[in-house]
Write a protein that holds these residues in place. Structure first.
Motif, PDB file in Angstrom:
ATOM      1  N   HIS A  66      12.775  25.671  -4.557  1.00 39.08           N
ATOM      2  CA  HIS A  66      12.503  24.474  -4.544  1.00 39.08           C
ATOM      3  C   HIS A  66      12.653  23.601  -3.402  1.00 39.08           C
ATOM      4  O   HIS A  66      13.563  24.207  -2.379  1.00 39.08           O
ATOM      5  N   HIS A  68      14.686  20.907  -2.637  1.00 44.59           N
ATOM      6  CA  HIS A  68      15.891  20.162  -2.296  1.00 44.59           C
ATOM      7  C   HIS A  68      16.485  20.595  -1.179  1.00 44.59           C
ATOM      8  O   HIS A  68      16.549  21.620  -0.497  1.00 44.59           O
ATOM      9  N   ASP A  70      19.301  21.521  -0.022  1.00 48.06           N
ATOM     10  CA  ASP A  70      20.291  22.414   0.053  1.00 48.06           C
ATOM     11  C   ASP A  70      19.623  23.799   0.285  1.00 48.06           C
ATOM     12  O   ASP A  70      20.190  24.814   0.265  1.00 48.06           O
ATOM     13  N   HIS A  71      18.282  24.035  -0.083  1.00 49.29           N
ATOM     14  CA  HIS A  71      17.270  25.083  -0.103  1.00 49.29           C
ATOM     15  C   HIS A  71      16.410  25.242   0.854  1.00 49.29           C
ATOM     16  O   HIS A  71      15.924  26.142   1.066  1.00 49.29           O
ATOM     17  N   HIS A 135      14.299  22.462 -13.590  1.00 49.20           N
ATOM     18  CA  HIS A 135      14.914  21.729 -12.570  1.00 49.20           C
ATOM     19  C   HIS A 135      14.081  20.855 -12.095  1.00 49.20           C
ATOM     20  O   HIS A 135      12.793  20.665 -12.457  1.00 49.20           O
ATOM     21  N   ASP A 163      17.572  27.068  -8.481  1.00 49.23           N
ATOM     22  CA  ASP A 163      18.285  26.257  -9.429  1.00 49.23           C
ATOM     23  C   ASP A 163      17.691  26.391 -10.880  1.00 49.23           C
ATOM     24  O   ASP A 163      16.305  26.429 -10.913  1.00 49.23           O
TER      25      ASP A 163
HETATM   26 ZN    ZN Z   1      18.049  21.832  -6.901  1.00 48.91          ZN
END
Ligand code: ZN
Ligand code: ZN
Length: 264
Positions: A66, A68, A70-71, A135, A163
């Motif tokens: 996804h 976000h 942090d990814h 998520h 996540d």
């Molecule tokens: Zn996430």
């Protein structure tokens, strides 16, 4: 399959470069499989992969869970694309595309493959199925559906469950209907033993992980020696006086760690 964890932390370090990562803190979640398949393209993943003695030009395919921060990092994705020997294949949910901010120029070097829920694709020596995660990215009406993946290679199957909290109904029933049996499962363990944490609807705590793994076992979705691996840890949700290895060993699980290789 050889799994190299390039990052095992929750969002805390999403804006820090590899050079800014302090001793003992975890990089953002990213996983390298057999040197060629990358799951998630975090801020530190490229430089840390090189630090681990790996060659970024060997990466042929990147799967995004996804968008976000942090990814996914666009600049880091472009670094992989620049290093790649052939046009880099990038796989993500159809609704994630608008969050990637890829330009026409970027798409000259990135072969973008939007996925639908329950799609199965064969690429780079792996067979991958995209399942919906519980998520949320962006607003409540966001078109992006975060993904979990079943990744299969050489007769081995792993589940990448980050996540996301619990299984979604579609995901669970897909596994049951297709009689999927895993050699390893990788689970979101963001909120540790902070059972009432506000992230409870989008991430797992330890009590949930115990139920999730019990259900896998009881429904014959694990091989006899299947590896149960926890990752995506929020530092603030874990005690300082116990190691993650110790906490998860008690549950019959392995804790992922940055730079750790787990052979499946
Ligand atoms: Zn996430
Ligand atoms: Zn995350």
């Amino acid at each position: 399959m050889k799994l190299l964890f390039l990052g095992t932390g929750a969002a805390g370090n999403s804006k820090r470069s590899e050079a800014e990562i302090t001793e003992g803190s975890r990089r953002c979640a990213s996983l390298l499989i057999d040197d060629t398949i990358l799951v998630d393209v975090s801020r530190q993943s490229y430089d840390y992969l090189i630090k681990q003695g790996k060659d970024p030009s060997a990466v042929t395919d990147i799967f995004l869970s996804h968008a976000h921060g942090d990814h996914f990092n666009r600049e880091v994705l472009l670094s992989y694309a620049a290093a790649a020997k052939e046009k880099l294949r990038f796989w993500c949910h159809r609704g994630a595309v608008e969050h990637l901010n890829l330009t026409e120029e970027d798409l000259q070097v990135i072969d973008l493959h939007p996925l639908e829920i329950c799609d199965t694709v064969e690429t780079g020596g792996v067979t991958v199925t995209a399942l919906p995660a519980n998520h949320l990215v962006g607003s409540f009406t966001c078109a992006e559906k975060p993904l979990h993946y079943i990744i299969e290679k050489d007769g081995k199957k792993i589940y990448y469950g980050c996540d996301g909290g619990w299984y979604t109904a579609i995901e669970w029933e897909y596994l049951r209907a297709n009689k999927v049996v895993f050699d390893a499962v990788i689970l979101d363990a963001t909120v540790g033993d902070d059972a009432g944490n506000f992230r409870i609807a989008t991430h797992n705590n330890i009590a949930m992980i115990q139920i999730l793994t019990l259900a896998l076992r009881q429904n014959e979705m694990l091989t006899e020696n299947a590896l149960l691996i926890a990752t995506h840890f929020a530092a603030s949700c874990y005690p300082k006086d116990r190691s993650h290895d110790e906490i998860f060993a008690e549950l019959g699980m392995l804790a992922a760690a940055d730079g750790r290789i787990i052979e499946v």
